[in-house]
Every structure is written in structure tokens, then in C-alpha cells.
Design an enzyme around this catalytic site. Structure first.
Site, mmCIF file in Angstrom:
data_model
loop_
_atom_site.group_PDB
_atom_site.id
_atom_site.type_symbol
_atom_site.label_atom_id
_atom_site.label_comp_id
_atom_site.label_asym_id
_atom_site.label_seq_id
_atom_site.Cartn_x
_atom_site.Cartn_y
_atom_site.Cartn_z
ATOM 1 N N ASP A 223 -7.676 80.762 -42.437
ATOM 2 C CA ASP A 223 -7.011 80.686 -41.134
ATOM 3 C C ASP A 223 -7.990 81.110 -40.051
ATOM 4 O O ASP A 223 -8.720 82.108 -40.221
ATOM 5 C CB ASP A 223 -5.784 81.591 -41.092
ATOM 6 C CG ASP A 223 -4.691 81.137 -42.055
ATOM 7 O OD1 ASP A 223 -4.841 80.063 -42.660
ATOM 8 O OD2 ASP A 223 -3.688 81.868 -42.196
ATOM 9 N N ASP B 258 7.428 74.663 -42.249
ATOM 10 C CA ASP B 258 7.404 76.122 -42.108
ATOM 11 C C ASP B 258 8.829 76.603 -41.857
ATOM 12 O O ASP B 258 9.495 76.158 -40.922
ATOM 13 C CB ASP B 258 6.494 76.521 -40.951
ATOM 14 C CG ASP B 258 5.063 76.035 -41.168
ATOM 15 O OD1 ASP B 258 4.615 76.042 -42.321
ATOM 16 O OD2 ASP B 258 4.409 75.652 -40.186
#
Length: 256
Positions: A9, A131
């Protein structure tokens, strides 16, 4: 056998991890994500999930230079997500060497565009980012919740040819408390033919074993490696030999 996909990330060009998607909870694990990617590959890893967290909460992809460096220095099969919100974005990401893209927000706000990309680039290269918070889809870097139910959301896209689904339970992400097993069981029961990629909460080797035993095809993990909870060498052995020999006692990626 479950496919293992480490995650990198990125915020401000750095490799970071968040807790529950909270940008204020950032922990930095390295200034050069490409060096971490090289270490993953050296230990036998073949897939990599790269998330542009700057892009995820903006209106476009931000960290293309990092993607370029990773794909230039490794032969990893990279899927890239975060900020892909236009034709220009997705073209640039593929031009920078990504093999696949993970698309989340656009799949909610511009369903027509997502379906267009699915047809143009092919179902093998497009990953639907789902998500989830409290059973509902979240978008824009998890900063905005929607009323879209996860099963209804997936039904819409699976019926239109989606094969790859990356599902993250936001409440689990970065917490090292175990994956959302009931969520993944629910999804696999409803859509047994999809390539479900579980994400969020992996804390140790037993978590991966359990996901594998439940028939989850793929898993994304990050913090457990960076924090030394899972031995990267053992993970690579699992990939190569097909044996779950991880014991969770290793030194962690950044010590290798």
C-alpha cells in the site's frame, strides 16, 4: 490450493499499512516499495497487489512512478488499484506494467464504465474491488459508505461476466485479528464459480490454512509479514511445494 498475494500500500511514495482504512493510523514500512517487491520475488512470490492510497481518495491515480519501478525491477504479476476512475487512468496503469487492475469506486458510481472496461480489457484483467463495512460497499478510499448490499452488488456483476473479486472487510483490515470467515463463506455459497480474493485481517499462518480449507481461492495479506507474524520464506515454500508448512515464527520481510 490457495494463491498467496502480498500487498504493498502506497502513500506519498512510501510502503504503508493502515488500520481499518484510517489514514491517520498510517505506519510506514519503507521508503522504496520497489525494494520490498524485489524481496518478495526473491522469496518465491509471483503475485503482488499494489494499492495507491493517495489515488483511492482522490479523483485519479497518483503513484504511477512507484508502479513503474516495481514492474521494471521484477517479473511479478502485479494488480494495481486505487484512483482508477477514467479511461486515461486505466490506460496509464496498464502502460506502466500492471497485468491486472482492481476497480472499486467506479463499479458503484459508474457501472456502465466498469462494464465497458470489462468488455474492452477482458474479465481476466479486471478485478472487482468489493470493500465491505457492515455488509455494505464502501468507496473512495473507504471514506464513503453506500447502501449497496454485498450480495446484490456481486450478483449484478457476476451476471455480467466478472470472474475476479477482491473482497475486504474493512473492520478487519490491518488489525491482525483474523479474516472475515463468515463473509467469505457467504460469498462462496452464493457465487461458487468466482475467483474470490480474501483481504483483511490475516495475522498468522493458521489464518491462511483456514481460508484454504474453506475453499477460498486467493488471499491478500500485508501487515502480518511486515510485523514478522508470518515467515516470508515459509510462505514461498507453501507456494512452491503446495504444503502449508508455515509456523509463523520467522523474522518478517524487512529482516530478510
Amino acid at each position: 490450493m490457495i494463491e498467496l498475494i502480498p500487498a504493498i500500500d502506497i502513500i506519498d511514495g512510501q510502503c504503508v499499512r493502515l488500520a481499518k482504512g484510517d489514514y491517520n493510523s498510517k505506519t510506514v514500512y519503507g521508503d522504496k516499495p520497489e525494494d520490498i517487491a524485489v524481496k518478495f520475488e526473491a522469496e518465491g512470490i509471483r503475485r503482488l497487489h499494489v494499492v495507491d492510497l493517495d489515488g483511492a481518495k482522490s479523483k485519479h491515480v497518483v503513484n504511477l512512478d512507484v508502479l513503474k519501478r516495481i514492474t521494471a525491477r521484477t517479473n511479478l504479476v502485479v494488480d494495481f488499484g486505487g484512483g482508477i476512475k477514467s479511461d486515461e487512468d486505466i490506460e496509464k496503469v496498464f502502460a506502466c506494467g500492471a497485468s491486472m487492475v482492481t476497480v472499486g469506486s467506479i463499479s458503484v458510481t459508474r457501472k456502465d464504465l466498469f462494464v465497458e472496461w470489462l468488455a474492452k480489457f477482458g474479465a481476466e484483467r479486471i478485478i472487482l474491488g468489493a470493500d465491505v463495512r457492515d455488509g455494505k460497499i464502501s468507496i473512495n478510499g473507504w471514506l464513503e459508505d453506500t447502501t449497496e448490499d454485498i450480495v446484490d452488488f456481486l450478483e449484478y456483476y457476476v451476471s455480467r461476466g466478472v470472474k475476479n473479486v477482491l473482497c475486504t472487510d474493512i473492520s478487519k483490515d490491518g488489525m491482525l485479528q483474523g479474516p472475515a470467515y463468515p463473509l467469505y463463506e457467504k460469498i462462496l455459497a452464493a457465487f461458487p464459480g468466482i475467483n474470490l480474493i480474501a483481504s483483511g485481517g490475516v495475522s498468522c499462518a493458521d489464518d491462511i490454512r483456514r481460508l484454504d480449507s474453506k475453499g477460498v481461492p486467493s488471499v491478500v495479506f500485508g501487515k502480518a509479514v511486515y510485523e514478522g507474524k508470518i515467515d516470508l520464506k515459509a510462505l514461498a515454500s507453501y507456494v512452491v511445494n503446495g504444503q502449508c508448512c508455515m509456523d509463523g515464527s520467522g523474522p518478517g520481510l524487512l529482516s530478510v
